[in-house]
Design a protein around this motif. Structure first.
Motif, PDB file in Angstrom:
ATOM      1  N   GLU A 139       0.856  -1.194   0.000  1.00  0.00           N
ATOM      2  CA  GLU A 139       0.000   0.000   0.000  1.00  0.00           C
ATOM      3  C   GLU A 139       0.890   1.241   0.000  1.00  0.00           C
ATOM      4  OE1 GLU A 139      -3.926   1.041   2.528  1.00  0.00           O
ATOM      5  OE2 GLU A 139      -2.067   1.204   3.666  1.00  0.00           O
ATOM      6  N   LEU A 140       0.853   1.994  -1.081  1.00  0.00           N
ATOM      7  CA  LEU A 140       1.661   3.198  -1.256  1.00  0.00           C
ATOM      8  C   LEU A 140       0.719   4.394  -1.389  1.00  0.00           C
ATOM      9  CD1 LEU A 140       3.915   1.599  -3.994  1.00  0.00           C
ATOM     10  CD2 LEU A 140       4.662   2.071  -1.664  1.00  0.00           C
ATOM     11  N   ILE A 141       0.773   5.300  -0.416  1.00  0.00           N
ATOM     12  CA  ILE A 141      -0.178   6.414  -0.377  1.00  0.00           C
ATOM     13  C   ILE A 141       0.517   7.702  -0.815  1.00  0.00           C
ATOM     14  CG2 ILE A 141      -1.757   7.740   1.063  1.00  0.00           C
ATOM     15  CD1 ILE A 141      -2.028   5.309   2.857  1.00  0.00           C
ATOM     16  N   ILE A 142      -0.043   8.325  -1.834  1.00  0.00           N
ATOM     17  CA  ILE A 142       0.516   9.549  -2.408  1.00  0.00           C
ATOM     18  C   ILE A 142      -0.397  10.727  -2.068  1.00  0.00           C
ATOM     19  CG2 ILE A 142       1.106  10.738  -4.572  1.00  0.00           C
ATOM     20  CD1 ILE A 142       1.642   7.945  -5.768  1.00  0.00           C
ATOM     21  N   ASP A 143       0.176  11.787  -1.535  1.00  0.00           N
ATOM     22  CA  ASP A 143      -0.566  13.006  -1.204  1.00  0.00           C
ATOM     23  C   ASP A 143      -0.764  13.812  -2.484  1.00  0.00           C
ATOM     24  OD1 ASP A 143      -1.588  15.385  -0.265  1.00  0.00           O
ATOM     25  OD2 ASP A 143      -0.153  15.588   1.374  1.00  0.00           O
ATOM     26  N   LEU A 144      -2.009  13.904  -2.925  1.00  0.00           N
ATOM     27  CA  LEU A 144      -2.286  14.613  -4.183  1.00  0.00           C
ATOM     28  C   LEU A 144      -2.175  16.126  -4.035  1.00  0.00           C
ATOM     29  CD1 LEU A 144      -5.253  12.465  -5.552  1.00  0.00           C
ATOM     30  CD2 LEU A 144      -2.846  12.422  -6.265  1.00  0.00           C
ATOM     31  N   ASP A 167      -6.449   3.454  -6.203  1.00  0.00           N
ATOM     32  CA  ASP A 167      -7.646   4.075  -5.649  1.00  0.00           C
ATOM     33  C   ASP A 167      -7.371   5.570  -5.590  1.00  0.00           C
ATOM     34  OD1 ASP A 167      -9.907   4.834  -4.331  1.00  0.00           O
ATOM     35  OD2 ASP A 167      -9.495   3.761  -2.468  1.00  0.00           O
ATOM     36  N   TYR A 168      -8.001   6.321  -6.497  1.00  0.00           N
ATOM     37  CA  TYR A 168      -7.713   7.749  -6.660  1.00  0.00           C
ATOM     38  C   TYR A 168      -8.813   8.554  -5.987  1.00  0.00           C
ATOM     39  CZ  TYR A 168      -6.130  12.003  -9.096  1.00  0.00           C
ATOM     40  OH  TYR A 168      -5.646  13.250  -9.401  1.00  0.00           O
ATOM     41  N   GLY A 169      -8.443   9.336  -4.956  1.00  0.00           N
ATOM     42  CA  GLY A 169      -9.418  10.127  -4.227  1.00  0.00           C
ATOM     43  C   GLY A 169      -9.210  11.615  -4.424  1.00  0.00           C
ATOM     44  N   GLU A 170      -9.870  12.392  -3.582  1.00  0.00           N
ATOM     45  CA  GLU A 170      -9.786  13.847  -3.703  1.00  0.00           C
ATOM     46  C   GLU A 170      -8.443  14.379  -3.229  1.00  0.00           C
ATOM     47  OE1 GLU A 170     -12.100  17.828  -2.025  1.00  0.00           O
ATOM     48  OE2 GLU A 170     -13.109  15.879  -1.988  1.00  0.00           O
ATOM     49  N   ASP A 171      -7.954  13.852  -2.099  1.00  0.00           N
ATOM     50  CA  ASP A 171      -6.721  14.359  -1.502  1.00  0.00           C
ATOM     51  C   ASP A 171      -5.547  13.399  -1.586  1.00  0.00           C
ATOM     52  OD1 ASP A 171      -7.810  16.851  -0.573  1.00  0.00           O
ATOM     53  OD2 ASP A 171      -8.867  15.722   0.978  1.00  0.00           O
ATOM     54  N   GLU A 172      -5.832  12.123  -1.814  1.00  0.00           N
ATOM     55  CA  GLU A 172      -4.742  11.169  -1.868  1.00  0.00           C
ATOM     56  C   GLU A 172      -5.072  10.028  -2.822  1.00  0.00           C
ATOM     57  OE1 GLU A 172      -4.357   9.943   2.212  1.00  0.00           O
ATOM     58  OE2 GLU A 172      -5.671   8.211   1.924  1.00  0.00           O
ATOM     59  N   ALA A 173      -4.034   9.380  -3.290  1.00  0.00           N
ATOM     60  CA  ALA A 173      -4.173   8.217  -4.149  1.00  0.00           C
ATOM     61  C   ALA A 173      -3.448   7.053  -3.486  1.00  0.00           C
ATOM     62  CB  ALA A 173      -3.591   8.481  -5.531  1.00  0.00           C
ATOM     63  N   VAL A 174      -4.058   5.876  -3.529  1.00  0.00           N
ATOM     64  CA  VAL A 174      -3.460   4.690  -2.922  1.00  0.00           C
ATOM     65  C   VAL A 174      -3.127   3.701  -4.031  1.00  0.00           C
ATOM     66  CG1 VAL A 174      -3.706   2.882  -1.191  1.00  0.00           C
ATOM     67  CG2 VAL A 174      -4.904   5.061  -0.883  1.00  0.00           C
ATOM     68  N   VAL A 175      -1.852   3.378  -4.125  1.00  0.00           N
ATOM     69  CA  VAL A 175      -1.375   2.403  -5.105  1.00  0.00           C
ATOM     70  C   VAL A 175      -1.253   1.060  -4.405  1.00  0.00           C
ATOM     71  CG1 VAL A 175       0.528   1.747  -6.626  1.00  0.00           C
ATOM     72  CG2 VAL A 175      -0.101   4.167  -6.379  1.00  0.00           C
ATOM     73  N   TYR A 176      -1.868   0.034  -4.983  1.00  0.00           N
ATOM     74  CA  TYR A 176      -1.817  -1.312  -4.402  1.00  0.00           C
ATOM     75  C   TYR A 176      -0.929  -2.210  -5.248  1.00  0.00           C
ATOM     76  CZ  TYR A 176      -5.846   0.183  -1.645  1.00  0.00           C
ATOM     77  OH  TYR A 176      -6.682   0.861  -0.784  1.00  0.00           O
ATOM     78  N   THR A 177      -0.156  -3.054  -4.567  1.00  0.00           N
ATOM     79  CA  THR A 177       0.722  -3.982  -5.252  1.00  0.00           C
ATOM     80  C   THR A 177       0.560  -5.378  -4.663  1.00  0.00           C
ATOM     81  OG1 THR A 177       2.687  -3.974  -3.813  1.00  0.00           O
ATOM     82  CG2 THR A 177       2.397  -2.095  -5.290  1.00  0.00           C
ATOM     83  N   ASP A 178       0.953  -6.381  -5.431  1.00  0.00           N
ATOM     84  CA  ASP A 178       1.141  -7.702  -4.857  1.00  0.00           C
ATOM     85  C   ASP A 178       2.306  -7.615  -3.865  1.00  0.00           C
ATOM     86  OD1 ASP A 178       2.668 -10.520  -5.013  1.00  0.00           O
ATOM     87  OD2 ASP A 178       0.545 -10.837  -5.471  1.00  0.00           O
ATOM     88  N   PRO A 179       2.235  -8.325  -2.735  1.00  0.00           N
ATOM     89  CA  PRO A 179       3.333  -8.235  -1.751  1.00  0.00           C
ATOM     90  C   PRO A 179       4.706  -8.513  -2.356  1.00  0.00           C
ATOM     91  CG  PRO A 179       1.472  -9.368  -0.774  1.00  0.00           C
ATOM     92  CD  PRO A 179       1.124  -9.161  -2.226  1.00  0.00           C
ATOM     93  N   SER A 180       4.766  -9.432  -3.312  1.00  0.00           N
ATOM     94  CA  SER A 180       6.054  -9.791  -3.907  1.00  0.00           C
ATOM     95  C   SER A 180       6.622  -8.665  -4.777  1.00  0.00           C
ATOM     96  CB  SER A 180       5.920 -11.071  -4.737  1.00  0.00           C
ATOM     97  OG  SER A 180       5.024 -10.881  -5.822  1.00  0.00           O
TER      98      SER A 180
END
Length: 254
Positions: A139-144, A167-180
């Protein structure tokens, strides 16, 4: 506002920074020590240790603290011996709770966690009672507000970096990856110039439970008390509270 990734946005408003940082460093030290004990003190050969060190650095933990934690884990310094395991249970309105624990006294921790849950409308469950509701993801959270990037552009960059979803929101975007792919995706996005509000492996709920005002207050109170417990490393949940309701609750408390 979903349970895990957005909890950080709530809790920093409710705690003094110095108190929060001191407790966080203690928890990060435990995580590093356990990883070093279980997989050795060389982060190049120990992925869990490498990620624990990275998380500590993300939170500005001094290098001396990191080195001491590694030495405690490998037995080169005296210190407590911690074991790691998971507690599963429920909060108000049947909200699922998945707790990563690190403790030197399992019986004490079980009693204390059970007490916190009982007095806040929750209960401790059996192993496996809620884990099936979650998937482990990077889970990588980017402050938009810091990075002005459109959803389509970020999605393409994330996929090229090795991510699975966005998951792109109003204030932040969350990038999801496979754990590997977590570490490589993070490195690729950092090479593209991105920095992260938060970056870690996390338990992501498949579905969320929307809370009304009464249950939201209970859930936030429960989360604060669980967060304050020294033996609870990470809390994952599937509650959802609207931004409007959060604002309303905060206004009433201030």
């Amino acid at each position: 506002m979903a349970g895990h990734s957005k909890w950080a946005n709530i809790k920093h408003k409710k705690k003094k920074e110095d108190k929060r940082r001191g407790k966080l460093f203690s928890k990060l030290s435990r995580k590093i020590a356990v990883a070093a004990r279980e997989g050795g003190g060389d982060p190049e050969m120990n992925a869990d240790l490498r990620m624990a060190i990275q998380k500590a650095k993300d939170n500005n933990m001094p290098n001396d603290n990191i080195e001491r934690a590694i030495k405690r884990g490998t037995g080169n310094l005296e210190g407590m011996t911690y074991e790691s395991f998971v507690y599963e249970g429920y909060g108000p309105a049947g909200v699922a709770l998945y707790l990563d624990i690190m403790t030197d006294n399992r019986n004490r921790t079980a009693s204390e966690v059970r007490h916190i849950l009982d007095k806040n409308g929750g209960n401790l469950g059996s192993n496996g009672c809620v884990s099936w509701m979650f998937q482990r993801k990077g889970e990588l959270i980017i402050d938009l507000n810091e990075f002005e990037v459109g959803e389509e552009e970020l999605l393409l960059e994330a996929l090229e970096a090795g991510a699975e979803d966005l998951d792109y929101g109003e204030d932040e975007a969350v990038v999801y990856t496979d754990p590997s792919n977590y570490e490589s995706a993070r490195e690729n996005l950092e090479e593209s110039g991105y920095e992260f509000k938060s970056a870690d492996l996390a338990m992501i709920p498949d579905n969320t439970v929307s809370l009304d005002k009464s249950d939201a207050k209970k859930m936030l109170r429960l989360m604060e008390q669980l967060e304050d417990h020294d033996d609870i490393q990470d809390i994952y949940s599937n509650f959802e509270i609207s931004e409007e309701l959060i604002t309303e609750i905060e206004a009433e408390e201030n």
